[in-house]
Design a protein around this motif. Structure first.
Motif, short mmCIF file in Angstrom:
data_model
loop_
_atom_site.label_atom_id
_atom_site.label_comp_id
_atom_site.label_asym_id
_atom_site.label_seq_id
_atom_site.Cartn_x
_atom_site.Cartn_y
_atom_site.Cartn_z
N THR A 1 -53.41 90.57 64.00
CA THR A 1 -54.75 90.02 64.21
C THR A 1 -55.71 91.03 64.82
OG1 THR A 1 -54.28 89.21 66.45
CG2 THR A 1 -53.69 87.76 64.61
N ARG B 1 -55.90 91.46 68.02
CA ARG B 1 -56.19 90.98 69.38
C ARG B 1 -55.72 92.02 70.39
NH1 ARG B 1 -54.18 85.13 71.86
NH2 ARG B 1 -55.17 85.32 73.92
N CYS C 1 -49.19 86.08 74.70
CA CYS C 1 -47.90 85.98 74.02
C CYS C 1 -47.57 84.52 73.72
CB CYS C 1 -46.80 86.60 74.87
SG CYS C 1 -46.80 88.41 74.89
N GLN D 1 -49.71 82.07 73.29
CA GLN D 1 -50.62 81.60 72.25
C GLN D 1 -50.26 82.16 70.89
OE1 GLN D 1 -54.41 82.80 73.86
NE2 GLN D 1 -54.67 80.93 75.06
N GLU D 2 -49.87 83.43 70.85
CA GLU D 2 -49.52 84.07 69.58
C GLU D 2 -48.13 83.66 69.10
OE1 GLU D 2 -51.37 86.13 67.70
OE2 GLU D 2 -53.10 86.19 69.06
N PHE E 1 -52.01 92.87 69.25
CA PHE E 1 -51.24 91.90 68.45
C PHE E 1 -51.66 91.94 66.98
CE2 PHE E 1 -50.81 90.37 72.73
CZ PHE E 1 -49.54 89.81 72.77
#
Length: 308
Positions: free
Chosen positions: A46, A48, A277, A279-280, A308
């Protein structure tokens, strides 16, 4: 006072002297191969980004407990100065004095010694006041980019912060790896979250410093068995403080830095990373953690970024 037999027994089992040759100065960073970096880059999906450094500031993490390790003394040396005459472009410059291990930092392999030796069996006397570290200075630790793995020990135990007397054991690391559904592999940089930094972020510097959870004297064997390239956590002392074994101060430092030749980092801000982490839904990412290359330094500030 000599180091206890238990320390020397572990030291023999984790020793990496000569593993990458007698001239080697970077230790386990040798494990970060081109293939490891390519695989780390493949974790980016992503884009991020999560910053992992605490701010460098005069009221920073240092409390005076460690002599000479001063928070940044930051001054302006020019303020909107028109160097080339009135009406020309003006510039502002600043200068800073700080302990290289004051904030978020890496310890160089020369940061610790024992029995008169540093990593790879070199004499501790090669670190001098004026010459600094003749071998394994932090400037030799180049290209610190690899797959990062967060072992969120606090979250795995369902707490915001581990108690101050908690020694993080190999069993805790296994539990955190299972919690994150991640396998630590050769060349990884492992980040261990205790939640201790929450105290500093809340404004309580003294409680952050002591007593402090940290890594157990048993953890170097866990990292050695998995060929971990470097380890960092969110505490001031890195290891459990006061120590598990009476009078064995900085035993984990000596095993990691001297015996294994493994960089270790302290005062890393892993709070936002813990959230990211979760959330992903993954606890592995690309980690860029390049040290500032102070020639001969025994440590250095670092501004790591997880991607990420």
């Amino acid at each position: 006072m000599s180091l206890p037999a238990a320390f020397h027994e572990i030291a023999k089992r984790v020793n990496n002297w000569g593993r990458w040759g007698q001239e080697d100065e970077i230790g386990t960073l040798n494990l970060i191969s081109g293939e490891v970096v390519r695989e780390a880059a493949a974790t980016v999906r992503t884009g991020r980004r999560v910053a992992l450094a605490v701010e460098l500031r005069q009221d920073g993490v240092q409390t005076g407990m460690i002599p000479g390790r001063v928070n940044p003394l930051h001054v302006m040396v020019q303020v909107n100065q028109e160097l080339f005459g009135p009406g020309t472009v003006a510039t502002s410059d600043d200068a800073v004095t700080l302990g290289l291990q004051a904030g978020t930092h890496w310890d160089a392999l020369t940061h610790a010694s024992h029995s008169g030796r540093i990593y790879n069996g070199r004499p501790a006397s090669t670190v001098t006041p004026h010459g600094r570290a003749a071998f394994s200075g932090i400037h030799t630790a180049r290209h610190v980019v690899s797959r990062g793995v967060l072992l969120d020990v606090a979250a795995a135990k369902g707490v915001e912060r581990l108690p101050g007397d908690h020694a993080v054991t190999p069993e805790d690391l296994d539990e955190a790896a299972e919690f994150g559904r991640v396998t630590v592999r050769a060349g990884d940089i492992v980040l261990v979250r205790t939640g201790q930094l929450r105290l500093y972020l809340a404004g309580d510097r003294h409680a952050y410093a002591f007593p402090s959870p940290g890594l157990s004297i048993r953890t170097p064997e866990w990292f050695h068995a998995r060929d971990v390239a470097a380890v960092a956590n969110d505490t001031l002392t890195f290891e459990i403080f006061p120590p598990e074994i009476e009078d064995l101060w900085l035993g984990v430092h000596a095993l990691d830095l001297v015996e294994m030749g493994m960089l270790q980092g302290q005062n890393w801000n892993l709070e936002e990373l813990s959230t990211a982490c979760a959330q992903e839904g993954r606890y592995a990412f690309l980690l860029s953690a390049m040290p500032e290359p102070f020639a001969g330094g025994t440590g250095t500030p670092v501004a790591p970024v997880a991607i990420f």
